[in-house]
Design an enzyme around this catalytic site. Structure first.
Site, PDB file in Angstrom:
ATOM      1  N   HIS A  23     -56.639  20.030 -26.702  1.00 40.02           N
ATOM      2  CA  HIS A  23     -57.169  20.069 -25.341  1.00 40.02           C
ATOM      3  C   HIS A  23     -58.271  21.118 -25.255  1.00 40.02           C
ATOM      4  O   HIS A  23     -58.541  21.852 -26.196  1.00 40.02           O
ATOM      5  CB  HIS A  23     -56.062  20.354 -24.308  1.00 40.02           C
ATOM      6  CG  HIS A  23     -55.504  21.738 -24.312  1.00 40.02           C
ATOM      7  ND1 HIS A  23     -54.756  22.245 -23.286  1.00 40.02           N
ATOM      8  CD2 HIS A  23     -55.586  22.738 -25.235  1.00 40.02           C
ATOM      9  CE1 HIS A  23     -54.383  23.472 -23.555  1.00 40.02           C
ATOM     10  NE2 HIS A  23     -54.884  23.800 -24.717  1.00 40.02           N
ATOM     11  N   CYS A  26     -60.596  29.127 -24.490  1.00 38.01           N
ATOM     12  CA  CYS A  26     -60.042  27.797 -24.191  1.00 38.01           C
ATOM     13  C   CYS A  26     -61.131  26.845 -23.691  1.00 38.01           C
ATOM     14  O   CYS A  26     -60.894  25.645 -23.580  1.00 38.01           O
ATOM     15  CB  CYS A  26     -58.933  27.879 -23.137  1.00 38.01           C
ATOM     16  SG  CYS A  26     -57.491  28.776 -23.713  1.00 38.01           S
ATOM     17  N   HIS A  45     -59.129  22.692 -29.084  1.00 38.92           N
ATOM     18  CA  HIS A  45     -58.208  23.393 -29.981  1.00 38.92           C
ATOM     19  C   HIS A  45     -56.845  22.771 -29.686  1.00 38.92           C
ATOM     20  O   HIS A  45     -56.742  21.895 -28.815  1.00 38.92           O
ATOM     21  CB  HIS A  45     -58.221  24.901 -29.712  1.00 38.92           C
ATOM     22  CG  HIS A  45     -57.677  25.266 -28.375  1.00 38.92           C
ATOM     23  ND1 HIS A  45     -58.431  25.148 -27.222  1.00 38.92           N
ATOM     24  CD2 HIS A  45     -56.450  25.681 -27.971  1.00 38.92           C
ATOM     25  CE1 HIS A  45     -57.690  25.498 -26.175  1.00 38.92           C
ATOM     26  NE2 HIS A  45     -56.476  25.815 -26.595  1.00 38.92           N
ATOM     27  N   HIS A  83     -52.205  22.668 -29.994  1.00 36.69           N
ATOM     28  CA  HIS A  83     -50.905  23.337 -29.975  1.00 36.69           C
ATOM     29  C   HIS A  83     -49.799  22.391 -30.436  1.00 36.69           C
ATOM     30  O   HIS A  83     -49.927  21.175 -30.344  1.00 36.69           O
ATOM     31  CB  HIS A  83     -50.567  23.792 -28.543  1.00 36.69           C
ATOM     32  CG  HIS A  83     -51.547  24.736 -27.957  1.00 36.69           C
ATOM     33  ND1 HIS A  83     -51.635  26.048 -28.359  1.00 36.69           N
ATOM     34  CD2 HIS A  83     -52.504  24.581 -27.008  1.00 36.69           C
ATOM     35  CE1 HIS A  83     -52.604  26.647 -27.671  1.00 36.69           C
ATOM     36  NE2 HIS A  83     -53.143  25.781 -26.850  1.00 36.69           N
ATOM     37  N   ASP A  90     -48.470  12.669 -28.201  1.00 33.71           N
ATOM     38  CA  ASP A  90     -48.419  13.221 -29.560  1.00 33.71           C
ATOM     39  C   ASP A  90     -49.609  12.780 -30.407  1.00 33.71           C
ATOM     40  O   ASP A  90     -49.928  11.593 -30.481  1.00 33.71           O
ATOM     41  CB  ASP A  90     -47.124  12.781 -30.254  1.00 33.71           C
ATOM     42  CG  ASP A  90     -46.933  13.502 -31.565  1.00 33.71           C
ATOM     43  OD1 ASP A  90     -47.271  14.699 -31.653  1.00 33.71           O
ATOM     44  OD2 ASP A  90     -46.450  12.863 -32.528  1.00 33.71           O
ATOM     45  N   HIS A  91     -50.223  13.753 -31.078  1.00 32.12           N
ATOM     46  CA  HIS A  91     -51.398  13.498 -31.907  1.00 32.12           C
ATOM     47  C   HIS A  91     -52.538  12.902 -31.090  1.00 32.12           C
ATOM     48  O   HIS A  91     -53.313  12.078 -31.589  1.00 32.12           O
ATOM     49  CB  HIS A  91     -51.046  12.635 -33.127  1.00 32.12           C
ATOM     50  CG  HIS A  91     -50.371  13.432 -34.212  1.00 32.12           C
ATOM     51  ND1 HIS A  91     -49.133  13.983 -34.055  1.00 32.12           N
ATOM     52  CD2 HIS A  91     -50.786  13.800 -35.446  1.00 32.12           C
ATOM     53  CE1 HIS A  91     -48.790  14.641 -35.152  1.00 32.12           C
ATOM     54  NE2 HIS A  91     -49.775  14.552 -36.014  1.00 32.12           N
ATOM     55  N   GLU A  96     -46.328  26.034 -24.395  1.00 29.74           N
ATOM     56  CA  GLU A  96     -47.609  25.855 -25.094  1.00 29.74           C
ATOM     57  C   GLU A  96     -47.567  26.594 -26.426  1.00 29.74           C
ATOM     58  O   GLU A  96     -48.074  26.123 -27.439  1.00 29.74           O
ATOM     59  CB  GLU A  96     -48.757  26.399 -24.233  1.00 29.74           C
ATOM     60  CG  GLU A  96     -50.108  26.129 -24.866  1.00 29.74           C
ATOM     61  CD  GLU A  96     -51.246  26.730 -24.076  1.00 29.74           C
ATOM     62  OE1 GLU A  96     -51.756  26.055 -23.176  1.00 29.74           O
ATOM     63  OE2 GLU A  96     -51.635  27.882 -24.367  1.00 29.74           O
TER      64      GLU A  96
END
Lengths: 139, 139, 139, 139, 139, 139
Positions: free
Chosen positions: B17, B36, B42, B44, B82-83, B127
């Site tokens: 994100h 950010c 980047h 998490h 996810d991914h 996060e």
């Protein structure tokens, strides 16, 4: 070496990446890399462990000055990798897939000559708590 | 309700994100969001905890069938998040910044009507291990 | 409040302390506090969780600016408690035993008026991974 | 050795310490040790891992009797280090700085001859979850 | 109550169990409980968190004497549950399925009247790190 | 080998076991194995770490295809051990006590020839977070 001890420091960085080999077809990339091939990227909280080996300095009781180790880790690794897209922003991955294996070697090479004479022993990189890679340097 | 118990299931997803408000200037975005705001993104390893509340079914000893809860979590959340790149691929974040706060609310809304009559109590999203958000639904 | 979310930040500090009530005899102190009564002190890596509650600011997607929260935690808590002897160096414990219970209340009071209008919800303090205290403020 | 296995047991202790070398000036101590030089002391929850190596006894399936290992750890290490001030109460640190490096060596020496013939392989000491030292004995 | 604090203590126990309702057919048991229906049993390292609520005693700084809490936990829970087969050896599960939900309630009932006047607030039981149940008592 | 990296994957399984040597008297079994000798069985959440060593394939950046490793782990280990009673259902323990030491060797032998040419380096098995065994194969 006499009475070698091994000191390990952990650090974290958060980064994006994707897996893609431009020499292969889209189908082959999808087959090899699955959902990691999504070119929008996905990301991880990476955990890094850097281990140095050495004798204890009797003046300080230290193998290595931890403040200096922290500075080196920040400058050589965290400022380059943290909150970055590895494929797009970290030079080692312009022509190399940023797998955990390749990340561990890249971090080793960034650190090994910067430790004020202490000896790098191991770099460990966790991509998730369930997957990690160790690199001990070239033989 | 009589003898309510609260059952919590954890799950993980890895996503990219960035934080950016298009109504603000680049300087203001940089000031508010710091690193950010990097538009390359980047990522998490997010950890999700979903808590449901209910009475125990005397036939099974369960508040909720865990296999069904797992199916719902996979279908409604993990397959979507996810991914993935949250800003680019998850509809809730087309016009909303994917902060941990907004992610928690988005997950709540995806799940609350899908639980076969069990009652959603809380969504927690980590996060990183050091930062998490709890949402208990609208009053 | 509409759509309240709860945001939690963790932080760590390392400190020494001992348990001793000067109004009691040495025997009574020893009986009540056991090995924690050792006046040379012993120590812990404390983990602190601070939870604030609020509505999401639509401009940022945040309940609270995390950089400001970190500054407040550093200035009001970590600079005062970290690498300190709680009995000897932290004013709250000049006349009060630095139990985990009293530490949690002391941290609450240091923070509650410093959060730029956000509402403190909970302070959690872990003395070890197996023992922690929650405080939610005065009623 | 045939089919060597390595068995590791963890234990915890909470202790105080400070870093100070009386041969150096106060300024030099402050420069080298920073906030660890505070003579009031500070403390940690140390985690200890003791690894022994050996062949499996076919009668028991054990490398080592775990109850005996626990007794040895309690008697030789935990009763001496737990809830103590390392500089003031543990003999090894009367004339040596209680760094994580020196603590690991001290624990190795306390244990290596007490293991009923099993072979010490490694002592690991965590000062915090992010910093640890390994010692494998003298060559 | 004035200035209530909540103190939580963790403990672990290892036990076997299986899920089986004798009022149902084997097929129905298999469908409802899956591999948990294996009558040979399987097991877990359970983690228990017991939370008590109370005001701080100004003489000690404690909500509750931790040594007494530990004794109660050992006697009422750990000696009964640890290294046991829950279905075969713990009376509550002679006629009730030992799900995490029912274990949490059983532990609450064993503890609630044994706390020397302190008030039980919550029992949390983890079956695995990814699944846990909270019980707050009868309304 | 040139530039060897070590890749580790974690997995979990939940199983029951007990310790009993039929060649010994009940008293001797009780003395050696304590509460682990309870023939009703007790259980654990075991954590398994499998480490393979190899050079990086320049086409993929991988030492080993993680999807294949996961399939092998599931088929050779998890389907056999998870939700099972080790003494009664896993063939290796028909005539051998299922200690953590023997479990680690059994898993090594199940995996070492199934890794598509990658080299097994280490098997680590945690019985609890505080006790684990490493096996590196026969010399």
């Amino acid at each position: 070496m006499k009475n070698t001890v091994y000191l390990t420091r952990k650090a974290e960085f958060s980064a994006s990446h994707y897996y893609h080999n431009p020499a292969l077809s889209p189908e082959e990339n999808r087959r090899l890399f699955g959902k990691c091939n999504n070119l929008n990227g996905h990301g991880h909280n990476y955990t890094l462990e850097v281990t140095v080996a050495g004798e204890i300095d009797p003046t300080t009781g230290f193998v290595l000055d931890l403040k200096k180790l922290k500075e080196v880790l920040n400058r050589e690794v965290l400022e380059v990798f943290d909150h970055r897209h590895l494929n797009k922003e970290v030079p080692e991955f312009a022509n190399q897939i940023p797998t955990t294996e390749n990340i561990a070697i890249a971090i080793w090479r960034r650190l090994e000559t910067k430790l004020n004479g202490a000896k790098m022993y191991r770099v460990r990189v966790y991509e998730t708590p369930d997957l990690f890679v160790d690199f001990y340097g070239e033989p």
